[in-house]
Design a protein around this motif. Structure first.
Motif, short mmCIF file in Angstrom:
data_model
loop_
_atom_site.label_atom_id
_atom_site.label_comp_id
_atom_site.label_asym_id
_atom_site.label_seq_id
_atom_site.Cartn_x
_atom_site.Cartn_y
_atom_site.Cartn_z
N LYS A 9 0.83 -1.20 0.00
CA LYS A 9 0.00 0.00 0.00
C LYS A 9 0.87 1.26 0.00
O LYS A 9 2.10 1.18 0.18
N TYR A 49 -12.38 -2.46 -2.77
CA TYR A 49 -12.87 -2.53 -1.40
C TYR A 49 -14.41 -2.59 -1.33
O TYR A 49 -14.98 -2.22 -0.30
N HIS A 52 -16.44 -3.54 1.68
CA HIS A 52 -16.42 -2.66 2.87
C HIS A 52 -17.25 -1.40 2.67
O HIS A 52 -17.17 -0.47 3.46
N PHE A 57 -15.41 3.31 7.80
CA PHE A 57 -14.09 3.76 7.37
C PHE A 57 -13.88 3.62 5.85
O PHE A 57 -12.77 3.78 5.36
N GLU A 60 -12.20 6.63 4.19
CA GLU A 60 -10.77 6.69 4.57
C GLU A 60 -9.94 5.68 3.78
O GLU A 60 -8.82 5.97 3.37
N LEU A 61 -10.53 4.51 3.61
CA LEU A 61 -9.86 3.41 2.91
C LEU A 61 -9.56 3.82 1.47
O LEU A 61 -8.44 3.66 0.98
N THR A 91 -4.66 -7.89 10.71
CA THR A 91 -4.96 -6.61 10.06
C THR A 91 -4.49 -5.43 10.89
O THR A 91 -3.92 -4.47 10.37
N ARG A 102 3.16 -6.97 9.01
CA ARG A 102 2.47 -5.89 9.74
C ARG A 102 2.99 -5.75 11.17
O ARG A 102 3.07 -4.65 11.71
N VAL A 109 -4.26 0.38 11.90
CA VAL A 109 -5.10 -0.50 11.08
C VAL A 109 -5.30 0.06 9.65
O VAL A 109 -5.51 -0.70 8.70
N GLY A 110 -5.18 1.38 9.51
CA GLY A 110 -5.27 1.96 8.17
C GLY A 110 -3.94 1.84 7.44
O GLY A 110 -3.87 1.41 6.29
N ASN A 112 -1.29 -0.21 7.27
CA ASN A 112 -0.80 -1.54 7.65
C ASN A 112 0.01 -2.21 6.54
O ASN A 112 0.08 -3.42 6.44
N ILE A 114 0.36 -3.61 3.79
CA ILE A 114 0.16 -4.65 2.77
C ILE A 114 -1.29 -5.13 2.75
O ILE A 114 -1.96 -5.13 3.79
N HIS A 115 -1.74 -5.51 1.56
CA HIS A 115 -3.04 -6.17 1.42
C HIS A 115 -2.80 -7.53 0.77
O HIS A 115 -1.96 -7.64 -0.12
P1 CMP Z 1 -6.89 -4.69 3.88
O1 CMP Z 1 -6.34 -6.06 4.01
O2 CMP Z 1 -6.38 -3.85 2.77
O3 CMP Z 1 -8.48 -4.80 3.71
C1 CMP Z 1 -9.38 -3.88 4.26
C2 CMP Z 1 -8.68 -2.81 4.98
O4 CMP Z 1 -9.50 -2.01 5.78
C3 CMP Z 1 -7.70 -3.38 5.94
O5 CMP Z 1 -6.61 -3.93 5.23
C4 CMP Z 1 -7.37 -2.22 6.84
O6 CMP Z 1 -6.27 -1.46 6.36
C5 CMP Z 1 -8.64 -1.38 6.70
N1 CMP Z 1 -9.36 -1.27 7.98
C6 CMP Z 1 -9.88 -2.26 8.69
N2 CMP Z 1 -10.48 -1.75 9.79
C7 CMP Z 1 -10.31 -0.41 9.74
C8 CMP Z 1 -10.70 0.66 10.58
N3 CMP Z 1 -11.38 0.45 11.71
N4 CMP Z 1 -10.34 1.91 10.23
C9 CMP Z 1 -9.64 2.13 9.07
N5 CMP Z 1 -9.27 1.15 8.23
C10 CMP Z 1 -9.59 -0.11 8.57
#
Ligand code: CMP
Length: 143
Positions: A9, A49, A52, A57, A60-61, A91, A102, A109-110, A112, A114-115
């Motif tokens: 990321k 995404y 989600h 969030f 933000e994502l 995560t 990670r 958590v934002g 982090n 790698i996905h």
């Molecule tokens: P990722 O594996 O890319 O898939 C979904 C992403 O949502 C996750 O990694 C986190 O980076 C992000 N994520 C999960 N929970 C939250 C949260 N509470 N606030 C912001 N981002 C989040």
């Protein structure tokens, strides 16, 4: 052979962690079959995404993943989907064990780093979303 979608990321790219991530997957013995450094449009981010979309969030994502280049990859190998998830760690980096990507480098958590696809169905969907069929290479060790 099983394949998974892995993405460094924007935080991982900007902190110079592409090589670290690639090295871990190479040393584990997985094979890189596609890779590109690329900017992410909001359309692609929203599709990636989509599951989600209702989460608080989600905005933000999408903002985060579009703020700078990502390094998108496809890795291949036995049980690569689940093994990559173990190598990435939980995560939330504060819950991820030391020794995982990670756990060693993630900030929150934002941010982090790698996905990685979380299932066979996600891997197929994400690989098709990020790569054209022709970008996936198949090659044997010859040297
Ligand atoms: P990722 O594996 O890319 O898939 C979904 C992403 O949502 C996750 O990694 C986190 O980076 C992000 N994520 C999960 N929970 C939250 C949260 N509470 N606030 C912001 N981002 C989040």
């Amino acid at each position: 052979m099983e394949k998974t979608f892995i993405m460094v990321k924007p935080d991982g790219v900007q902190r110079g962690l592409i090589g670290e991530v690639v090295a871990r997957f190479e040393k584990k013995g997985f094979q890189l079959v596609a890779a590109k450094l690329m900017s992410v449009s909001s359309e692609l981010a929203e599709q990636h995404y989509a599951e989600h979309k209702e989460k608080p969030f989600f905005g933000e994502l999408v903002d985060f993943i579009t703020l700078g280049p990502v390094f998108a990859m496809v890795w291949q190998g036995p049980n690569v989907i689940a093994t990559a998830r173990q190598m990435m760690g939980k995560t939330n980096p504060s819950e991820a064990l030391p020794g995982t990507i990670r756990g060693d480098f993630g900030v929150n958590v934002g941010m982090n780093i790698i996905h990685g696809s979380d299932s066979q169905a996600s891997a197929e969907r994400e690989i098709a979303l990020w790569f054209d069929e022709a970008e996936l290479l198949s090659y044997e060790k010859t040297i």
